[in-house]
Scaffold this motif. Structure first.
Motif, PDB file in Angstrom:
ATOM      1  N   ILE A 175       0.872  -1.171   0.000  1.00 42.23           N
ATOM      2  CA  ILE A 175       0.000   0.000   0.000  1.00 42.23           C
ATOM      3  C   ILE A 175       0.905   1.216   0.000  1.00 42.23           C
ATOM      4  N   ARG A 176       0.681   2.117  -0.933  1.00 39.23           N
ATOM      5  CA  ARG A 176       1.542   3.297  -1.017  1.00 39.23           C
ATOM      6  C   ARG A 176       0.877   4.476  -0.349  1.00 39.23           C
ATOM      7  N   GLN A 177       1.727   5.322   0.223  1.00 40.97           N
ATOM      8  CA  GLN A 177       1.182   6.566   0.724  1.00 40.97           C
ATOM      9  C   GLN A 177       0.793   7.430  -0.470  1.00 40.97           C
ATOM     10  N   ARG A 178      -0.385   8.050  -0.403  1.00 43.80           N
ATOM     11  CA  ARG A 178      -0.746   9.043  -1.427  1.00 43.80           C
ATOM     12  C   ARG A 178      -1.150  10.315  -0.704  1.00 43.80           C
ATOM     13  N   ILE A 179      -0.687  11.418  -1.219  1.00 39.64           N
ATOM     14  CA  ILE A 179      -1.036  12.693  -0.606  1.00 39.64           C
ATOM     15  C   ILE A 179      -1.869  13.469  -1.630  1.00 39.64           C
ATOM     16  N   PRO A 180      -3.179  13.645  -1.372  1.00 44.26           N
ATOM     17  CA  PRO A 180      -4.016  14.378  -2.331  1.00 44.26           C
ATOM     18  C   PRO A 180      -3.484  15.813  -2.496  1.00 44.26           C
ATOM     19  N   THR A 181      -3.471  16.294  -3.729  1.00 45.70           N
ATOM     20  CA  THR A 181      -2.880  17.614  -4.000  1.00 45.70           C
ATOM     21  C   THR A 181      -3.500  18.701  -3.130  1.00 45.70           C
ATOM     22  N   ASP A 182      -4.821  18.630  -2.959  1.00 47.72           N
ATOM     23  CA  ASP A 182      -5.474  19.698  -2.190  1.00 47.72           C
ATOM     24  C   ASP A 182      -5.212  19.589  -0.692  1.00 47.72           C
ATOM     25  N   LYS A 183      -4.632  18.459  -0.259  1.00 49.85           N
ATOM     26  CA  LYS A 183      -4.342  18.297   1.168  1.00 49.85           C
ATOM     27  C   LYS A 183      -2.859  18.512   1.487  1.00 49.85           C
ATOM     28  N   LEU A 184      -2.058  18.688   0.445  1.00 47.32           N
ATOM     29  CA  LEU A 184      -0.613  18.796   0.640  1.00 47.32           C
ATOM     30  C   LEU A 184      -0.265  20.118   1.330  1.00 47.32           C
ATOM     31  N   ALA A 185       0.421  20.005   2.459  1.00 44.47           N
ATOM     32  CA  ALA A 185       0.810  21.224   3.166  1.00 44.47           C
ATOM     33  C   ALA A 185       1.923  21.937   2.428  1.00 44.47           C
ATOM     34  N   GLY A 186       2.764  21.170   1.775  1.00 42.90           N
ATOM     35  CA  GLY A 186       3.831  21.792   1.000  1.00 42.90           C
ATOM     36  C   GLY A 186       5.196  21.294   1.419  1.00 42.90           C
ATOM     37  N   VAL A 187       5.998  20.988   0.414  1.00 41.20           N
ATOM     38  CA  VAL A 187       7.353  20.522   0.673  1.00 41.20           C
ATOM     39  C   VAL A 187       8.209  21.736   1.016  1.00 41.20           C
ATOM     40  N   VAL A 188       8.956  21.621   2.098  1.00 46.16           N
ATOM     41  CA  VAL A 188       9.665  22.795   2.599  1.00 46.16           C
ATOM     42  C   VAL A 188      11.150  22.700   2.292  1.00 46.16           C
ATOM     43  N   HIS A 189      11.567  23.418   1.248  1.00 45.26           N
ATOM     44  CA  HIS A 189      12.995  23.443   0.943  1.00 45.26           C
ATOM     45  C   HIS A 189      13.709  24.337   1.950  1.00 45.26           C
ATOM     46  N   PRO A 190      14.874  23.901   2.425  1.00 46.81           N
ATOM     47  CA  PRO A 190      15.550  24.674   3.481  1.00 46.81           C
ATOM     48  C   PRO A 190      15.836  26.122   3.097  1.00 46.81           C
ATOM     49  N   ASP A 191      15.969  26.389   1.786  1.00 37.14           N
ATOM     50  CA  ASP A 191      16.312  27.760   1.402  1.00 37.14           C
ATOM     51  C   ASP A 191      15.113  28.677   1.212  1.00 37.14           C
ATOM     52  N   ASP A 192      13.903  28.083   1.088  1.00 35.83           N
ATOM     53  CA  ASP A 192      12.758  28.948   0.780  1.00 35.83           C
ATOM     54  C   ASP A 192      11.762  29.064   1.920  1.00 35.83           C
ATOM     55  N   ALA A 193      12.148  28.795   3.116  1.00 39.73           N
ATOM     56  CA  ALA A 193      11.163  28.875   4.200  1.00 39.73           C
ATOM     57  C   ALA A 193      11.843  29.424   5.444  1.00 39.73           C
ATOM     58  N   ARG A 194      12.277  30.628   5.349  1.00 39.02           N
ATOM     59  CA  ARG A 194      13.023  31.207   6.474  1.00 39.02           C
ATOM     60  C   ARG A 194      12.117  31.829   7.525  1.00 39.02           C
ATOM     61  N   GLU A 195      10.809  31.937   7.199  1.00 44.04           N
ATOM     62  CA  GLU A 195       9.873  32.556   8.133  1.00 44.04           C
ATOM     63  C   GLU A 195       9.349  31.515   9.117  1.00 44.04           C
ATOM     64  N   ALA A 196       8.893  32.000  10.270  1.00 48.61           N
ATOM     65  CA  ALA A 196       8.228  31.109  11.216  1.00 48.61           C
ATOM     66  C   ALA A 196       6.933  30.613  10.593  1.00 48.61           C
ATOM     67  N   PRO A 197       6.555  29.350  10.830  1.00 53.19           N
ATOM     68  CA  PRO A 197       5.279  28.866  10.316  1.00 53.19           C
ATOM     69  C   PRO A 197       4.113  29.687  10.896  1.00 53.19           C
ATOM     70  N   VAL A 198       3.019  29.768  10.108  1.00 51.55           N
ATOM     71  CA  VAL A 198       1.941  30.718  10.459  1.00 51.55           C
ATOM     72  C   VAL A 198       1.385  30.550  11.867  1.00 51.55           C
ATOM     73  N   TRP A 199       1.202  29.288  12.299  1.00 55.09           N
ATOM     74  CA  TRP A 199       0.578  29.135  13.623  1.00 55.09           C
ATOM     75  C   TRP A 199       1.516  29.585  14.746  1.00 55.09           C
ATOM     76  N   LEU A 200       2.804  29.413  14.538  1.00 54.97           N
ATOM     77  CA  LEU A 200       3.755  29.910  15.547  1.00 54.97           C
ATOM     78  C   LEU A 200       3.776  31.433  15.542  1.00 54.97           C
ATOM     79  N   ALA A 201       3.801  32.021  14.342  1.00 46.90           N
ATOM     80  CA  ALA A 201       3.846  33.476  14.220  1.00 46.90           C
ATOM     81  C   ALA A 201       2.596  34.100  14.833  1.00 46.90           C
ATOM     82  N   ARG A 202       1.436  33.471  14.570  1.00 45.86           N
ATOM     83  CA  ARG A 202       0.184  33.994  15.120  1.00 45.86           C
ATOM     84  C   ARG A 202       0.220  33.986  16.641  1.00 45.86           C
TER      85      ARG A 202
END
Lengths: 208, 474
Positions: free
Chosen positions: A172-199
């Motif tokens: 059985i393979r993991q499948r991640i539905p496109t509309d449910k994908l939180a997003g792949v976080v590349h180390p160079d493009d996510a220098r901000e605090a995640p929204v829930w922490l910032a809030r």
């Protein structure tokens, strides 16, 4: 000429897309190649290198570290007998001896008909059920010599039920539905605090 | 589901009396499904966490003193605190690469209650602001991979994982991945190397914790499966309730796998730091003693890496402090019991051989030393040993782990215990671990070694005289 079937190539691309850095997909793709072919061929390594953006030598360099990857033909059924301490205490080594005699091969060998490869394996986390073995990574527990012989007879007679060919792990393979994908976080493009922490930090500063 | 003898559901768990945290659902045949998980309070811990500030969730875990269950026993809440503020992104890596000899509990947790583990991952990511989680399962555990894949698919569909979890602004992906057969990948920096697509070799320290520099050079939390499995329950019931179980230094419960020569081997969830080895090995509720007609000779209290214990250690509690002072470690919750039929040299060889095979080859003392240890033990067992071999084994051990090596007292010879941990000339503890069985058994059963050694000290050299060394006469 490509190694992967077109269905598997789609799966391979999806696996690569889940990691921030493509090279992280290397081990999963080697498993996929082994699932398709039973072992990892040079063609497979060339294609995996392209998918991961590295050289075939780097693929082999990593892959050869891991003992589950086979770089030459193995039997359809890989039998791993545990002889580590808990199994040794209850007859794991004797079971391995019996397996060698029954199959007529030494540890590491493959039977002439290409059905079985016999290996000894280190502790596979079934220590209370010793001695144990795995066939294509499916467990058999508290195995006696008789159990072993019956198991071999069953497989030779085609009574294998849901035992997959060598190379297949999870079916059985993991499948991640496109509309449910939180997003792949590349180390160079996510220098901000995640929204829930910032809030929460912002709310704290208002309260404070 | 089990056909032709292949096992569809991991056995081994024994439901004894006493409080349960992580094995609460193990009794249900469908314990791994979302339906059962939700029907038994599942994801309530996630909801409780989301209703609170992330920092409060971290405080709850810190104040509960959840000790890491992977082997080192470091408190998770403290480890989490090592994340350098503001150096985003942070990652979570779940260590499901259970391979320590005798250890059998993470596989049970992954196969029987994958949602409980997923919930623990989510709580951790929420508390610390981790934006992607990699769940690394051991390669050989096909069923665990299937169960987790199924559980993740269910959890994504139900909105527990992924974007805007339970309609909040909390979003995280959990990516299932697995290894390919290498014990050393259980070491956290080796695990990160493997996840980056490299050979699984541990990284040079410092930094000692990947919380400083981890996956892709970013701050990374690496936690064991059992550690994370506690968090859902903890968030529902609170740190006070958690600390009402176990001892002050080791709150909560813990899974222990007892294997070897006992009547009822099994995986038992027991109160941490309270239960003693004697209760676990001899208790009616637990293993019910050594198998018929035999007596205890020795036991390994914490997995293949731990120095060995004997009869007089039975009344120690299952707690890191006292076990460490007595010369060993609780490690990964793996107790291997050996009775009077066990050949001490053979058992030692088997554990040492494991380390020789699994050494990654990065550090010379381990790569060469474990192999030498194995070959010397093998020749002793084969009747080819030399009198100097016993000292040579200890000397090789001293090269890998200098100074007095942790070992149990030997009251028969008036020898004191050397407390845990060992020193090391290597990057990781694999090499030093190979010394544990050698030092343990030579100190206690030297006569067994000597009885097997019948040859003269050095082999006479008949050749051209260039390398002729002393030839003893015995």
């Amino acid at each position: 000429m490509s190694f992967f079937t077109s269905a598997n190539l789609d799966i391979a691309r999806e696996i690569v897309s889940r990691y921030p850095v493509p090279r992280s997909a290397l081990i999963p793709l080697l498993h996929l190649a082994q699932e398709q072919h039973g072992w990892v061929t040079d063609d497979a390594m060339r294609e995996i290198a392209d998918l991961c953006g590295i050289t075939p030598a780097e693929v082999k360099g990593t892959g050869s570290f891991y003992e589950m990857f086979k770089f030459g033909p193995v039997g359809s059924y890989l039998i791993n007998v545990c002889t580590n301490i808990s199994c040794m205490l209850l007859g794991g080594e004797e079971l391995l001896d019996h397996a060698q005699q029954r199959l007529g091969v030494k540890t590491g060998g493959t039977t002439d008909d290409g059905m079985f490869t016999l290996e000894d394996v280190e502790c596979v986390a079934a220590c209370t059920e010793a001695p144990c073995l795995q066939v294509n990574y499916r467990y058999r527990l508290r195995v006696t010599n008789n159990d072993f012989d019956e198991m071999i007879d069953d497989i030779r007679a085609g009574r294998v039920d849901d035992l997959p060919q060598h190379g297949t792990l999870a079916r059985i393979r993991q499948r991640i539905p496109t509309d449910k994908l939180a997003g792949v976080v590349h180390p160079d493009d996510a220098r901000e605090a995640p929204v829930w922490l910032a809030r929460n930090a912002a709310e704290d500063s208002v309260v404070g | 589901m089990a056909t032709n003898g292949y096992v569809a559901h991991a056995p081994g768990y024994v439901d004894n009396e006493g409080p349960k945290i992580v094995s609460e659902r193990f009794g249900y045949a469908d314990s791994f499904t979302l339906a059962r998980f939700e029907a038994t309070g599942g994801y309530e811990g996630l909801r409780a966490a989301l209703a609170r500030r992330p920092a409060d969730v971290h405080d709850e875990v810190r104040s509960a003193t959840v000790l890491g269950r992977g082997g080192a026993g470091f408190p998770a809440g403290v480890k989490w605190g090592f994340l350098p503020p503001g150096k985003f992104p942070y990652y979570l890596v779940v260590n499901g690469d259970e391979s320590e000899p005798g250890t059998y509990k993470d596989r049970l947790l992954m196969e029987r209650d994958p949602h409980q583990l997923i919930e623990g991952c989510l709580i951790t990511c929420y508390a610390l602001g981790l934006t992607q989680c990699f769940l690394y399962v051991r390669g050989e555990m096909a069923l665990a991979q299937e169960r987790i894949a199924t559980a993740l698919n269910e959890a994504y569909d139900a909105g527990y994982v992924g974007r805007n979890i339970l309609d909040t602004d909390f979003s995280v992906d959990i990516v299932l991945t697995w290894g390919a057969g290498a014990y050393i990948v259980g070491e956290e920096t080796a695990l990160i190397e493997s996840l980056e697509g490299n050979r699984g070799m541990p990284r040079l320290k410092p930094p000692y914790f990947p919380a400083a520099i981890g996956l892709y050079g970013q701050p990374t939390i690496v936690n064991n499966v059992e550690t994370l499995a506690n968090l859902g329950w903890l968030l529902v019931n609170g740190a006070e309730q958690y600390k009402s179980y176990g001892s002050e230094a080791s709150p909560g419960t813990r899974l222990f796998a007892v294997s070897g020569h006992v009547r009822r081997p099994g995986v038992y969830e027991v109160e941490h730091g309270v239960t003693t080895f004697r209760e676990l090995i001899y208790g009616d509720n637990f293993c019910q003693g050594i198998r018929e007609g035999h007596e205890l000779k020795m036991f390994i209290p914490g997995g293949g890496s731990a120095p060995w214990f004997f009869e007089e250690h039975l009344d120690l509690p299952l707690e890191a402090g006292p076990v460490g002072a007595a010369g060993s470690m609780l490690g990964s919750g793996a107790i291997v019991v050996m009775d009077d039929t066990t050949d001490a040299v053979k058992a030692t060889l088997r554990v040492v051989r494991f380390f020789a095979r699994e050494s990654c080859g990065k550090c010379t003392p381990c790569r060469e030393g474990t192999t030498w240890e194995e070959r010397i033990l093998q020749r002793i067992l084969d009747g080819e040993g030399r009198h100097s071999d016993i000292d040579m084994l200890l000397d090789i051990g001293d090269n890998i782990s200098p100074g007095p090596y942790p070992v149990a007292a030997n009251p028969h010879e008036g020898l004191e215990a050397v407390p845990f941990p060992p020193k090391q000339t290597t990057i990781c503890p694999l090499g030093p671990s190979s010394v544990a069985p050698i030092v343990s058994t030579i100190r206690r059963f030297r006569h067994e070694y000597e009885a097997k050694i019948t040859r003269r000290d050095s082999i006479p050299v008949r050749a051209q005289g260039v390398f002729v060394t002393e030839c003893s006469s015995d």
